[in-house]
Write an enzyme that holds these catalytic residues in place. Structure first.
Site, PDB file in Angstrom:
ATOM      1  N   TRP A 139       0.782  -1.198   0.051  1.00  0.00           N
ATOM      2  CA  TRP A 139      -0.046  -0.071   0.110  1.00  0.00           C
ATOM      3  C   TRP A 139       0.890   1.281  -0.101  1.00  0.00           C
ATOM      4  O   TRP A 139       0.657   2.379  -0.732  1.00  0.00           O
ATOM      5  CB  TRP A 139      -0.931  -0.216   1.191  1.00  0.00           C
ATOM      6  CG  TRP A 139      -1.997   0.997   1.291  1.00  0.00           C
ATOM      7  CD1 TRP A 139      -2.585   1.374   2.281  1.00  0.00           C
ATOM      8  CD2 TRP A 139      -2.663   1.485   0.163  1.00  0.00           C
ATOM      9  NE1 TRP A 139      -3.704   2.623   1.879  1.00  0.00           N
ATOM     10  CE2 TRP A 139      -3.831   2.494   0.891  1.00  0.00           C
ATOM     11  CE3 TRP A 139      -2.928   1.480  -1.356  1.00  0.00           C
ATOM     12  CZ2 TRP A 139      -4.549   3.267  -0.216  1.00  0.00           C
ATOM     13  CZ3 TRP A 139      -3.835   2.082  -2.031  1.00  0.00           C
ATOM     14  CH2 TRP A 139      -4.734   2.823  -1.510  1.00  0.00           C
ATOM     15  N   VAL A 143       0.799  -8.660   5.158  1.00  0.00           N
ATOM     16  CA  VAL A 143      -0.110  -8.542   6.315  1.00  0.00           C
ATOM     17  C   VAL A 143      -1.588  -8.884   5.824  1.00  0.00           C
ATOM     18  O   VAL A 143      -1.898  -8.360   4.718  1.00  0.00           O
ATOM     19  CB  VAL A 143      -0.025  -7.076   6.753  1.00  0.00           C
ATOM     20  CG1 VAL A 143      -0.699  -6.078   5.987  1.00  0.00           C
ATOM     21  CG2 VAL A 143      -0.688  -7.160   8.318  1.00  0.00           C
ATOM     22  N   ASP A 174     -15.665  -0.630   0.440  1.00  0.00           N
ATOM     23  CA  ASP A 174     -14.453  -1.677   0.935  1.00  0.00           C
ATOM     24  C   ASP A 174     -14.886  -2.850   1.239  1.00  0.00           C
ATOM     25  O   ASP A 174     -14.280  -4.064   0.938  1.00  0.00           O
ATOM     26  CB  ASP A 174     -13.825  -1.056   1.868  1.00  0.00           C
ATOM     27  CG  ASP A 174     -12.372  -1.289   1.772  1.00  0.00           C
ATOM     28  OD1 ASP A 174     -11.757  -1.831   0.950  1.00  0.00           O
ATOM     29  OD2 ASP A 174     -11.591  -0.756   2.836  1.00  0.00           O
ATOM     30  N   LYS A 178      -5.426  -0.260   8.116  1.00  0.00           N
ATOM     31  CA  LYS A 178      -6.702  -0.343   8.508  1.00  0.00           C
ATOM     32  C   LYS A 178      -6.753  -1.744   9.637  1.00  0.00           C
ATOM     33  O   LYS A 178      -6.440  -2.800   9.074  1.00  0.00           O
ATOM     34  CB  LYS A 178      -7.423  -1.053   7.183  1.00  0.00           C
ATOM     35  CG  LYS A 178      -7.686  -0.045   6.201  1.00  0.00           C
ATOM     36  CD  LYS A 178      -8.330  -0.462   4.954  1.00  0.00           C
ATOM     37  CE  LYS A 178      -8.557   0.497   4.023  1.00  0.00           C
ATOM     38  NZ  LYS A 178      -8.868  -0.030   2.949  1.00  0.00           N
ATOM     39  N   ALA A 214      -4.131  -2.170  -3.826  1.00  0.00           N
ATOM     40  CA  ALA A 214      -2.701  -1.578  -3.991  1.00  0.00           C
ATOM     41  C   ALA A 214      -2.537  -1.665  -5.490  1.00  0.00           C
ATOM     42  O   ALA A 214      -1.964  -0.867  -6.113  1.00  0.00           O
ATOM     43  CB  ALA A 214      -1.537  -1.808  -2.979  1.00  0.00           C
ATOM     44  N   LYS A 270     -14.164  -4.874   7.934  1.00  0.00           N
ATOM     45  CA  LYS A 270     -14.316  -5.469   6.597  1.00  0.00           C
ATOM     46  C   LYS A 270     -13.220  -6.617   6.403  1.00  0.00           C
ATOM     47  O   LYS A 270     -13.241  -7.359   5.666  1.00  0.00           O
ATOM     48  CB  LYS A 270     -14.190  -4.661   5.382  1.00  0.00           C
ATOM     49  CG  LYS A 270     -13.038  -3.659   4.948  1.00  0.00           C
ATOM     50  CD  LYS A 270     -12.065  -4.476   4.143  1.00  0.00           C
ATOM     51  CE  LYS A 270     -10.752  -3.724   4.218  1.00  0.00           C
ATOM     52  NZ  LYS A 270      -9.717  -4.469   3.441  1.00  0.00           N
ATOM     53  N   SER A 305      -7.837  -9.977  -2.340  1.00  0.00           N
ATOM     54  CA  SER A 305      -7.792  -9.498  -1.012  1.00  0.00           C
ATOM     55  C   SER A 305      -6.795 -10.442  -0.305  1.00  0.00           C
ATOM     56  O   SER A 305      -7.313 -11.629  -0.251  1.00  0.00           O
ATOM     57  CB  SER A 305      -9.014  -9.256  -0.331  1.00  0.00           C
ATOM     58  OG  SER A 305      -9.061  -9.410   1.254  1.00  0.00           O
ATOM     59  N   ARG A 306      -5.818 -10.162   0.504  1.00  0.00           N
ATOM     60  CA  ARG A 306      -5.146 -11.017   1.441  1.00  0.00           C
ATOM     61  C   ARG A 306      -5.850 -11.592   2.357  1.00  0.00           C
ATOM     62  O   ARG A 306      -5.832 -12.880   2.769  1.00  0.00           O
ATOM     63  CB  ARG A 306      -3.791 -10.139   2.127  1.00  0.00           C
ATOM     64  CG  ARG A 306      -2.829  -9.815   1.174  1.00  0.00           C
ATOM     65  CD  ARG A 306      -2.859  -8.573   0.507  1.00  0.00           C
ATOM     66  NE  ARG A 306      -3.033  -7.375   1.492  1.00  0.00           N
ATOM     67  CZ  ARG A 306      -2.358  -6.695   2.005  1.00  0.00           C
ATOM     68  NH1 ARG A 306      -1.002  -6.748   1.372  1.00  0.00           N
ATOM     69  NH2 ARG A 306      -2.804  -5.557   2.612  1.00  0.00           N
ATOM     70  N   GLY A 358     -11.819   3.316   2.186  1.00  0.00           N
ATOM     71  CA  GLY A 358     -12.506   3.316   0.813  1.00  0.00           C
ATOM     72  C   GLY A 358     -11.840   2.007   0.091  1.00  0.00           C
ATOM     73  O   GLY A 358     -10.785   1.512   0.467  1.00  0.00           O
TER      74      GLY A 358
END
Ligand SMILES: NC(=O)C1=CN([C@@H]2O[C@H](COP(=O)(O)OP(=O)(O)OC[C@H]3O[C@@H](n4cnc5c(N)ncnc54)[C@H](OP(=O)(O)O)[C@@H]3O)[C@@H](O)[C@H]2O)C=CC1
Ligand SMILES: O=C(CO)COP(=O)(O)O
Length: 299
Positions: A15, A253, A218, A83, A115, A165, A228-229, A111
């Site tokens: 990010w 992470v 999000d 986040k 990345a 989220k 998404s990780r 939001g």
């Protein structure tokens, strides 16, 4: 002649690098990190901390110790890009930062923003949340034309939405990995949205943040994509992989893992009904996803 403002990104993970790329479209932007990297305008931490504007993209669980060891307030304006909620104390990031930066000087980015897409210059919309509109107006010109920025004063709403989220994305990844179907996934995501709003309300968050970019935006992004990780953590758990193995493979992470502990702790302390987040925490500790499914269906 007035001096040109200087800006730096701290934390050169996925990010941080994407934000550095984005901001570099408009002005020279420095970047620094714990591990030196061969990136244009990479600098040392002290030079970065001397900038007028900072964007800090360090994982939530590392933030407290990082601030204690490194941060000296010199009237910088700060945007927080992390986040998560601190698991050991249940503190929100704005509470942790409050010991270092006055509220007039700090804002929080929220939001839908993978990345990997931002670093390609693909369009997106972000919210800059701060009690100070002046701070928003000062940061806005740094952002390139492919990022539309909105302003909100709901710092806690943005924080809860961005952190929660991630936990729901793990749940959604589990749902996908177990092949429970799109009906189940849509139910999980929409009940998750209700749950995060209920949790946020307890801490003074505004409802509008949850139906906008910071919440629904999000959540829909991360709870529906293997980009998404956190979602990928869920996919791994559904396949009975061990958490350590999943995180090692990920190599980045996944904030939802520790944030689920923080939500569990806070929901007990404040008596908030958070069934999905609680089941995610229990699955991460070894409960079988099938047992969690039964418990959620019968609760
Ligand atoms: N990736 C994304 O799409 C988005 C991520 N975020 C949030 O941004 C934050 C950072 O995520 P991201 O960059 O993707 O994560 P990464 O895992 O890619 O990178 C995290 C970076 O944090 C640095 N770091 C880790 N521990 C410490 C420490 N103790 N002290 C100093 N620096 C440390 C590391 O720096 P080094 O490598 O130099 O050691 C590492 O590069 C998270 O909170 C995430 O939820 C928000 C929106 C989008
Ligand atoms: O916050 C994100 C996108 O908005 C990134 O989500 P992950 O950390 O799950 O990849």
């Amino acid at each position: 002649m007035t001096k040109k403002p200087t800006i730096a990104v701290i934390g050169a993970g996925k990010w941080g690098q994407a934000l550095h790329f984005a901001l570099s479209q408009k002005q020279e932007t420095l970047i620094t990190s714990r591990t030196p990297r061969d990136i244009k305008n990479f600098t040392d931490l002290q030079t970065a901390l001397n900038c007028d504007y900072l964007i800090i993209a360090i994982p939530a669980q590392q933030l407290k110790s990082w601030l204690k060891e490194n941060f000296v307030f010199k009237n910088q304006k700060v945007l927080v890009a992390s986040k998560g909620i601190e698991a050991s104390t249940g503190e929100f990031l704005n509470e942790i930062y409050a010991d270092y930066v006055p509220s007039s000087n700090i804002g929080f980015i929220s939001g839908p923003s993978f990345a990997a897409e931002v670093i390609q210059g693909l369009p997106c919309a972000l919210v800059l949340n701060s009690t100070s509109k002046k701070l928003y107006q000062e940061f806005k010109p740094f952002f390139p034309s492919f990022i539309k920025t909105y302003y909100s004063t709901d710092v806690i709403g943005a924080e809860v939405a961005g952190a929660y989220k991630n936990v729901l994305a793990i749940a959604s990844g589990i749902c996908e990995g177990l092949n429970l179907g799109k009906n189940a996934q849509a139910s999980l995501i929409s009940r998750g949205l209700v749950e995060m709003q209920r949790f946020g309300k307890n801490f003074g968050a505004k409802k509008s943040s949850f139906i906008g970019l910071s919440g629904a935006g999000d959540l829909f992004l991360t709870a529906s994509s293997p980009m998404s990780r956190n979602y990928r953590v869920g996919l791994g758990l559904a396949k009975d992989k061990k958490l350590d193995e999943i995180l090692e493979e990920l190599g980045e992470v996944a904030e939802g893992v520790k944030t689920s502990e923080a939500i569990y702790k806070l929901s007990k302390e404040y008596n908030i009904y958070t069934p999905i987040a609680n089941e995610v925490k229990l699955i991460l500790e070894g409960k079988s996803p099938q047992d969690s499914l039964k418990d959620l269906l019968n609760s």
